[in-house]
Design a protein around this motif. Structure first.
Motif, PDB file in Angstrom:
ATOM      1  N   LEU A   1      -9.547 -16.470  74.088  1.00  0.00           N
ATOM      2  CA  LEU A   1      -9.380 -15.101  73.589  1.00  0.00           C
ATOM      3  C   LEU A   1      -7.905 -14.690  73.633  1.00  0.00           C
ATOM      4  O   LEU A   1      -7.390 -14.085  72.688  1.00  0.00           O
ATOM      5  CB  LEU A   1     -10.248 -14.139  74.394  1.00  0.00           C
ATOM      6  CG  LEU A   1     -10.445 -12.743  73.844  1.00  0.00           C
ATOM      7  CD1 LEU A   1     -10.936 -12.754  72.398  1.00  0.00           C
ATOM      8  CD2 LEU A   1     -11.410 -11.961  74.720  1.00  0.00           C
TER       9      LEU A   1
ATOM     10  N   LEU B   1      -6.159 -16.435  70.718  1.00  0.00           N
ATOM     11  CA  LEU B   1      -6.431 -15.772  69.439  1.00  0.00           C
ATOM     12  C   LEU B   1      -5.586 -14.516  69.278  1.00  0.00           C
ATOM     13  O   LEU B   1      -5.004 -14.280  68.214  1.00  0.00           O
ATOM     14  CB  LEU B   1      -7.915 -15.411  69.321  1.00  0.00           C
ATOM     15  CG  LEU B   1      -8.864 -16.508  68.902  1.00  0.00           C
ATOM     16  CD1 LEU B   1     -10.308 -16.027  69.048  1.00  0.00           C
ATOM     17  CD2 LEU B   1      -8.590 -16.944  67.473  1.00  0.00           C
ATOM     18  N   GLU B   2      -5.515 -13.706  70.320  1.00  0.00           N
ATOM     19  CA  GLU B   2      -4.732 -12.474  70.239  1.00  0.00           C
ATOM     20  C   GLU B   2      -3.246 -12.784  70.112  1.00  0.00           C
ATOM     21  O   GLU B   2      -2.530 -12.095  69.386  1.00  0.00           O
ATOM     22  CB  GLU B   2      -4.995 -11.571  71.442  1.00  0.00           C
ATOM     23  CG  GLU B   2      -4.227 -10.262  71.427  1.00  0.00           C
ATOM     24  CD  GLU B   2      -4.516  -9.369  70.233  1.00  0.00           C
ATOM     25  OE1 GLU B   2      -3.605  -8.594  69.859  1.00  0.00           O
ATOM     26  OE2 GLU B   2      -5.624  -9.406  69.666  1.00  0.00           O
ATOM     27  N   ARG B   3      -2.775 -13.821  70.793  1.00  0.00           N
ATOM     28  CA  ARG B   3      -1.361 -14.214  70.655  1.00  0.00           C
ATOM     29  C   ARG B   3      -1.059 -14.624  69.212  1.00  0.00           C
ATOM     30  O   ARG B   3       0.003 -14.282  68.679  1.00  0.00           O
ATOM     31  CB  ARG B   3      -1.028 -15.358  71.601  1.00  0.00           C
ATOM     32  CG  ARG B   3      -0.794 -14.906  73.007  1.00  0.00           C
ATOM     33  CD  ARG B   3      -0.285 -16.027  73.886  1.00  0.00           C
ATOM     34  NE  ARG B   3      -0.133 -15.540  75.251  1.00  0.00           N
ATOM     35  CZ  ARG B   3      -0.460 -16.224  76.322  1.00  0.00           C
ATOM     36  NH1 ARG B   3      -0.933 -17.448  76.234  1.00  0.00           N
ATOM     37  NH2 ARG B   3      -0.295 -15.693  77.510  1.00  0.00           N
TER      38      ARG B   3
ATOM     39  N   ALA C   1      -2.636 -13.611  66.524  1.00  0.00           N
ATOM     40  CA  ALA C   1      -2.654 -12.395  65.711  1.00  0.00           C
ATOM     41  C   ALA C   1      -1.364 -11.594  65.911  1.00  0.00           C
ATOM     42  O   ALA C   1      -0.771 -11.109  64.948  1.00  0.00           O
ATOM     43  CB  ALA C   1      -3.863 -11.534  66.064  1.00  0.00           C
ATOM     44  N   TRP C   2      -0.912 -11.471  67.141  1.00  0.00           N
ATOM     45  CA  TRP C   2       0.301 -10.703  67.435  1.00  0.00           C
ATOM     46  C   TRP C   2       1.513 -11.358  66.777  1.00  0.00           C
ATOM     47  O   TRP C   2       2.383 -10.683  66.235  1.00  0.00           O
ATOM     48  CB  TRP C   2       0.470 -10.568  68.937  1.00  0.00           C
ATOM     49  CG  TRP C   2       1.649  -9.758  69.381  1.00  0.00           C
ATOM     50  CD1 TRP C   2       2.578 -10.128  70.291  1.00  0.00           C
ATOM     51  CD2 TRP C   2       2.029  -8.437  68.964  1.00  0.00           C
ATOM     52  NE1 TRP C   2       3.509  -9.129  70.473  1.00  0.00           N
ATOM     53  CE2 TRP C   2       3.192  -8.075  69.661  1.00  0.00           C
ATOM     54  CE3 TRP C   2       1.495  -7.534  68.066  1.00  0.00           C
ATOM     55  CZ2 TRP C   2       3.839  -6.854  69.486  1.00  0.00           C
ATOM     56  CZ3 TRP C   2       2.134  -6.307  67.881  1.00  0.00           C
ATOM     57  CH2 TRP C   2       3.282  -5.982  68.585  1.00  0.00           C
TER      58      TRP C   2
ATOM     59  N   THR D   1      -7.462 -14.423  60.600  1.00  0.00           N
ATOM     60  CA  THR D   1      -7.041 -14.263  61.992  1.00  0.00           C
ATOM     61  C   THR D   1      -7.593 -12.965  62.571  1.00  0.00           C
ATOM     62  O   THR D   1      -8.134 -12.951  63.682  1.00  0.00           O
ATOM     63  CB  THR D   1      -5.510 -14.289  62.109  1.00  0.00           C
ATOM     64  OG1 THR D   1      -5.027 -15.538  61.605  1.00  0.00           O
ATOM     65  CG2 THR D   1      -5.056 -14.126  63.552  1.00  0.00           C
TER      66      THR D   1
ATOM     67  N   VAL E   1     -10.317 -12.696  65.759  1.00  0.00           N
ATOM     68  CA  VAL E   1     -10.085 -11.906  66.970  1.00  0.00           C
ATOM     69  C   VAL E   1     -11.190 -10.865  67.143  1.00  0.00           C
ATOM     70  O   VAL E   1     -11.749 -10.712  68.229  1.00  0.00           O
ATOM     71  CB  VAL E   1      -8.694 -11.225  66.949  1.00  0.00           C
ATOM     72  CG1 VAL E   1      -8.541 -10.265  68.122  1.00  0.00           C
ATOM     73  CG2 VAL E   1      -7.590 -12.263  66.955  1.00  0.00           C
ATOM     74  N   HIS E   2     -11.530 -10.178  66.081  1.00  0.00           N
ATOM     75  CA  HIS E   2     -12.577  -9.152  66.144  1.00  0.00           C
ATOM     76  C   HIS E   2     -13.900  -9.748  66.633  1.00  0.00           C
ATOM     77  O   HIS E   2     -14.553  -9.181  67.519  1.00  0.00           O
ATOM     78  CB  HIS E   2     -12.757  -8.501  64.771  1.00  0.00           C
ATOM     79  CG  HIS E   2     -13.900  -7.540  64.726  1.00  0.00           C
ATOM     80  ND1 HIS E   2     -13.810  -6.274  65.233  1.00  0.00           N
ATOM     81  CD2 HIS E   2     -15.162  -7.684  64.255  1.00  0.00           C
ATOM     82  CE1 HIS E   2     -14.983  -5.662  65.078  1.00  0.00           C
ATOM     83  NE2 HIS E   2     -15.809  -6.502  64.483  1.00  0.00           N
TER      84      HIS E   2
ATOM     85  N   VAL F   1     -13.639 -10.788  70.345  1.00  0.00           N
ATOM     86  CA  VAL F   1     -13.633  -9.609  71.214  1.00  0.00           C
ATOM     87  C   VAL F   1     -15.040  -9.038  71.339  1.00  0.00           C
ATOM     88  O   VAL F   1     -15.508  -8.732  72.439  1.00  0.00           O
ATOM     89  CB  VAL F   1     -12.643  -8.537  70.693  1.00  0.00           C
ATOM     90  CG1 VAL F   1     -12.888  -7.190  71.351  1.00  0.00           C
ATOM     91  CG2 VAL F   1     -11.209  -8.981  70.932  1.00  0.00           C
TER      92      VAL F   1
ATOM     93  N   GLU G   1     -10.771  -4.792  73.703  1.00  0.00           N
ATOM     94  CA  GLU G   1      -9.685  -4.888  72.729  1.00  0.00           C
ATOM     95  C   GLU G   1      -8.396  -4.271  73.276  1.00  0.00           C
ATOM     96  O   GLU G   1      -7.315  -4.860  73.160  1.00  0.00           O
ATOM     97  CB  GLU G   1     -10.087  -4.206  71.426  1.00  0.00           C
ATOM     98  CG  GLU G   1      -9.056  -4.370  70.336  1.00  0.00           C
ATOM     99  CD  GLU G   1      -9.521  -3.824  68.997  1.00  0.00           C
ATOM    100  OE1 GLU G   1      -8.651  -3.605  68.149  1.00  0.00           O
ATOM    101  OE2 GLU G   1     -10.723  -3.614  68.799  1.00  0.00           O
TER     102      GLU G   1
ATOM    103  N   LYS H   1      -4.996  -6.461  74.105  1.00  0.00           N
ATOM    104  CA  LYS H   1      -3.704  -6.159  73.477  1.00  0.00           C
ATOM    105  C   LYS H   1      -2.658  -5.873  74.556  1.00  0.00           C
ATOM    106  O   LYS H   1      -1.513  -6.320  74.439  1.00  0.00           O
ATOM    107  CB  LYS H   1      -3.835  -4.983  72.525  1.00  0.00           C
ATOM    108  CG  LYS H   1      -4.561  -5.362  71.249  1.00  0.00           C
ATOM    109  CD  LYS H   1      -4.704  -4.184  70.319  1.00  0.00           C
ATOM    110  CE  LYS H   1      -5.429  -4.626  69.050  1.00  0.00           C
ATOM    111  NZ  LYS H   1      -5.597  -3.528  68.109  1.00  0.00           N
TER     112      LYS H   1
END
Length: 65
Positions: A10, A13-15, A17-18, A30, A34-35, A38, A53, A57
């Motif tokens: 997780l 994935l967020e990294r 997206a960021w 992407t 993430v959605h 989460v 979420e 973040k």
């Protein structure tokens, strides 16, 4: 809000997206990945999706380096 112990996948994935967001190139694929991750994690952990979420973040975007 309590600290959430996020799984490595997780966080990854967020990294991703960021990184895409910072480059102005966030893809639907992407964002959707993430959605979905989460939502699945929140359901499995018994937490609100919004709390997950927000915490994710915070962990990725404001991590102490």
């Amino acid at each position: 809000m309590a600290t959430i112990d996020f799984p490595d996948d997780l966080i990854s994935l967020e990294r991703a997206a960021w990184t895409e967001i910072q480059a102005g190139q966030l893809t639907v694929a992407t964002a959707w990945a993430v959605h979905q991750a989460v939502a699945a994690f929140a359901e499995q952990a018994g937490l609100s999706r919004l709390d997950v979420e927000t915490g994710l973040k915070q962990a990725v975007r404001h991590a102490e380096g």
